[in-house]
Design a protein around this motif. Sequence first.
Motif, PDB file in Angstrom:
ATOM      1  N   LEU A  81     -13.085  17.442  30.754  1.00 41.78           N
ATOM      2  CA  LEU A  81     -13.199  18.187  29.496  1.00 41.78           C
ATOM      3  C   LEU A  81     -12.487  19.534  29.585  1.00 41.78           C
ATOM      4  N   ALA A  82     -12.513  20.133  30.784  1.00 43.62           N
ATOM      5  CA  ALA A  82     -11.816  21.410  30.975  1.00 43.62           C
ATOM      6  C   ALA A  82     -10.312  21.232  30.775  1.00 43.62           C
ATOM      7  N   ALA A  83      -9.809  20.049  31.125  1.00 42.82           N
ATOM      8  CA  ALA A  83      -8.376  19.780  30.908  1.00 42.82           C
ATOM      9  C   ALA A  83      -8.066  19.753  29.405  1.00 42.82           C
ATOM     10  N   LYS A  84      -9.015  19.224  28.630  1.00 47.00           N
ATOM     11  CA  LYS A  84      -8.803  19.183  27.170  1.00 47.00           C
ATOM     12  C   LYS A  84      -8.874  20.584  26.561  1.00 47.00           C
ATOM     13  N   THR A  85      -9.854  21.373  27.017  1.00 49.64           N
ATOM     14  CA  THR A  85      -9.930  22.736  26.473  1.00 49.64           C
ATOM     15  C   THR A  85      -8.711  23.552  26.920  1.00 49.64           C
ATOM     16  N   ARG A  86      -8.197  23.241  28.110  1.00 47.37           N
ATOM     17  CA  ARG A  86      -6.978  23.910  28.583  1.00 47.37           C
ATOM     18  C   ARG A  86      -5.803  23.567  27.673  1.00 47.37           C
ATOM     19  N   ASP A  87      -5.696  22.278  27.316  1.00 46.79           N
ATOM     20  CA  ASP A  87      -4.622  21.867  26.401  1.00 46.79           C
ATOM     21  C   ASP A  87      -4.721  22.640  25.081  1.00 46.79           C
ATOM     22  N   ALA A  88      -5.947  22.722  24.561  1.00 48.87           N
ATOM     23  CA  ALA A  88      -6.154  23.425  23.283  1.00 48.87           C
ATOM     24  C   ALA A  88      -5.762  24.893  23.419  1.00 48.87           C
ATOM     25  N   LEU A  89      -6.179  25.509  24.535  1.00 53.04           N
ATOM     26  CA  LEU A  89      -5.856  26.925  24.747  1.00 53.04           C
ATOM     27  C   LEU A  89      -4.341  27.120  24.860  1.00 53.04           C
ATOM     28  N   ASN A  90      -3.675  26.194  25.548  1.00 54.95           N
ATOM     29  CA  ASN A  90      -2.216  26.292  25.664  1.00 54.95           C
ATOM     30  C   ASN A  90      -1.545  26.187  24.289  1.00 54.95           C
ATOM     31  N   TYR A  91      -2.073  25.304  23.445  1.00 61.64           N
ATOM     32  CA  TYR A  91      -1.531  25.193  22.077  1.00 61.64           C
ATOM     33  C   TYR A  91      -1.706  26.514  21.326  1.00 61.64           C
ATOM     34  N   LEU A  92      -2.885  27.125  21.485  1.00 59.48           N
ATOM     35  CA  LEU A  92      -3.139  28.378  20.772  1.00 59.48           C
ATOM     36  C   LEU A  92      -2.251  29.507  21.296  1.00 59.48           C
ATOM     37  N   ASN A  93      -2.063  29.555  22.607  1.00 56.15           N
ATOM     38  CA  ASN A  93      -1.183  30.586  23.164  1.00 56.15           C
ATOM     39  C   ASN A  93       0.260  30.367  22.704  1.00 56.15           C
ATOM     40  N   SER A  94       0.662  29.095  22.624  1.00 58.56           N
ATOM     41  CA  SER A  94       2.006  28.793  22.113  1.00 58.56           C
ATOM     42  C   SER A  94       2.121  29.225  20.661  1.00 58.56           C
ATOM     43  N   ALA A  95       1.072  28.931  19.884  1.00 56.22           N
ATOM     44  CA  ALA A  95       1.063  29.325  18.470  1.00 56.22           C
ATOM     45  C   ALA A  95       1.196  30.841  18.346  1.00 56.22           C
ATOM     46  N   ASP A  96       0.486  31.553  19.205  1.00 56.16           N
ATOM     47  CA  ASP A  96       0.531  33.013  19.179  1.00 56.16           C
ATOM     48  C   ASP A  96       1.948  33.511  19.477  1.00 56.16           C
ATOM     49  N   ASP A  97       2.587  32.912  20.487  1.00 56.29           N
ATOM     50  CA  ASP A  97       3.959  33.303  20.845  1.00 56.29           C
ATOM     51  C   ASP A  97       4.926  32.966  19.712  1.00 56.29           C
ATOM     52  N   LEU A  98       4.768  31.766  19.132  1.00 58.95           N
ATOM     53  CA  LEU A  98       5.661  31.340  18.055  1.00 58.95           C
ATOM     54  C   LEU A  98       5.522  32.260  16.844  1.00 58.95           C
ATOM     55  N   LEU A  99       4.280  32.641  16.556  1.00 59.51           N
ATOM     56  CA  LEU A  99       4.044  33.514  15.408  1.00 59.51           C
ATOM     57  C   LEU A  99       4.672  34.887  15.655  1.00 59.51           C
ATOM     58  N   ALA A 100       4.552  35.373  16.893  1.00 55.34           N
ATOM     59  CA  ALA A 100       5.146  36.664  17.232  1.00 55.34           C
ATOM     60  C   ALA A 100       6.662  36.624  17.056  1.00 55.34           C
ATOM     61  N   ALA A 101       7.235  35.419  17.234  1.00 54.26           N
ATOM     62  CA  ALA A 101       8.684  35.256  17.069  1.00 54.26           C
ATOM     63  C   ALA A 101       9.049  34.933  15.613  1.00 54.26           C
ATOM     64  N   GLY A 102       8.019  34.888  14.741  1.00 56.09           N
ATOM     65  CA  GLY A 102       8.278  34.641  13.321  1.00 56.09           C
ATOM     66  C   GLY A 102       8.387  33.186  12.938  1.00 56.09           C
ATOM     67  N   ASN A 103       8.063  32.302  13.855  1.00 52.60           N
ATOM     68  CA  ASN A 103       8.147  30.865  13.588  1.00 52.60           C
ATOM     69  C   ASN A 103       6.791  30.363  13.063  1.00 52.60           C
ATOM     70  N   LEU A 104       6.591  30.552  11.770  1.00 52.75           N
ATOM     71  CA  LEU A 104       5.299  30.252  11.152  1.00 52.75           C
ATOM     72  C   LEU A 104       4.990  28.756  11.170  1.00 52.75           C
ATOM     73  N   GLN A 105       5.961  27.952  10.828  1.00 55.17           N
ATOM     74  CA  GLN A 105       5.726  26.503  10.695  1.00 55.17           C
ATOM     75  C   GLN A 105       5.286  25.890  12.030  1.00 55.17           C
ATOM     76  N   ASP A 106       6.015  26.190  13.083  1.00 54.29           N
ATOM     77  CA  ASP A 106       5.661  25.619  14.383  1.00 54.29           C
ATOM     78  C   ASP A 106       4.341  26.195  14.903  1.00 54.29           C
ATOM     79  N   ALA A 107       4.100  27.465  14.573  1.00 52.14           N
ATOM     80  CA  ALA A 107       2.835  28.078  14.990  1.00 52.14           C
ATOM     81  C   ALA A 107       1.656  27.350  14.346  1.00 52.14           C
ATOM     82  N   ASN A 108       1.767  27.085  13.048  1.00 55.11           N
ATOM     83  CA  ASN A 108       0.686  26.375  12.358  1.00 55.11           C
ATOM     84  C   ASN A 108       0.507  24.959  12.907  1.00 55.11           C
ATOM     85  N   ALA A 109       1.617  24.334  13.273  1.00 58.28           N
ATOM     86  CA  ALA A 109       1.539  22.981  13.835  1.00 58.28           C
ATOM     87  C   ALA A 109       0.768  22.996  15.158  1.00 58.28           C
ATOM     88  N   LYS A 110       1.003  24.020  15.958  1.00 55.06           N
ATOM     89  CA  LYS A 110       0.286  24.132  17.244  1.00 55.06           C
ATOM     90  C   LYS A 110      -1.215  24.362  17.016  1.00 55.06           C
TER      91      LYS A 110
END
Lengths: 137, 58
Positions: A81-110
């Motif tokens: 289960l920790a692997a699944k929560t890790r995956d989710a956290l990685n998606y959120l961190n990616s979303a945060d990075d994408l949003l900081a770069a102005g990539n709204l669409q990909d951020a929302n997808a993450k």
Amino acid sequence: MRKYLSSSRNIALAILVTLLSACTPEGMLVHSPDEQAKVTDPLVIARNSIDQAYAVHASITTTLLQNYHDGIITLEEKTALAAKTRDALNYLNSADDLLAAGNLQDANAKVQLAQTIFTALQLELAKQARKEKGQGN
Amino acid sequence: MGIAEVLGIVLQLVQAGFQLEAIVGKAKEMKSKGATDDQIHTYLKNLAAAAQADLEKA
């Protein structure tokens, strides 16, 4: 060997969990509905979604840890289960990075990918509640 | 699915809900004390990372 739910019960549980999770009380929103109504900038709306998702991640992860300490789940289950929560956290961190770069669409997808994992984890928490009840009997 | 099973599920969700309520309550408290959105964002991000680390190392 533990018996898990039949597929039909899984479907019923998934529907129930989804319905219950959709009823998030206003008090559990990081940004209140009034605040959100004033926000029209899609970047800010996306940022608020990420904030809310981080809070949900922390709450689910903390509950899983508590269930492990309470003996409701095994070390192997906790690790999986920790692997699944890790995956989710990685998606959120990616979303945060994408949003900081102005990539709204990909951020929302993450964020959507993370939320899909959260729904599955909420179903898992519901299963753990059944196991806890079984242990109590 | 019996009523006891449904109640078990609801109780588990309530437990997770209490965790979420506490986290959101802290964020709102920070905001009421003048924290910026960036500070709250950083708090929640770090909290999630710490919860993940705790789960992995337990």
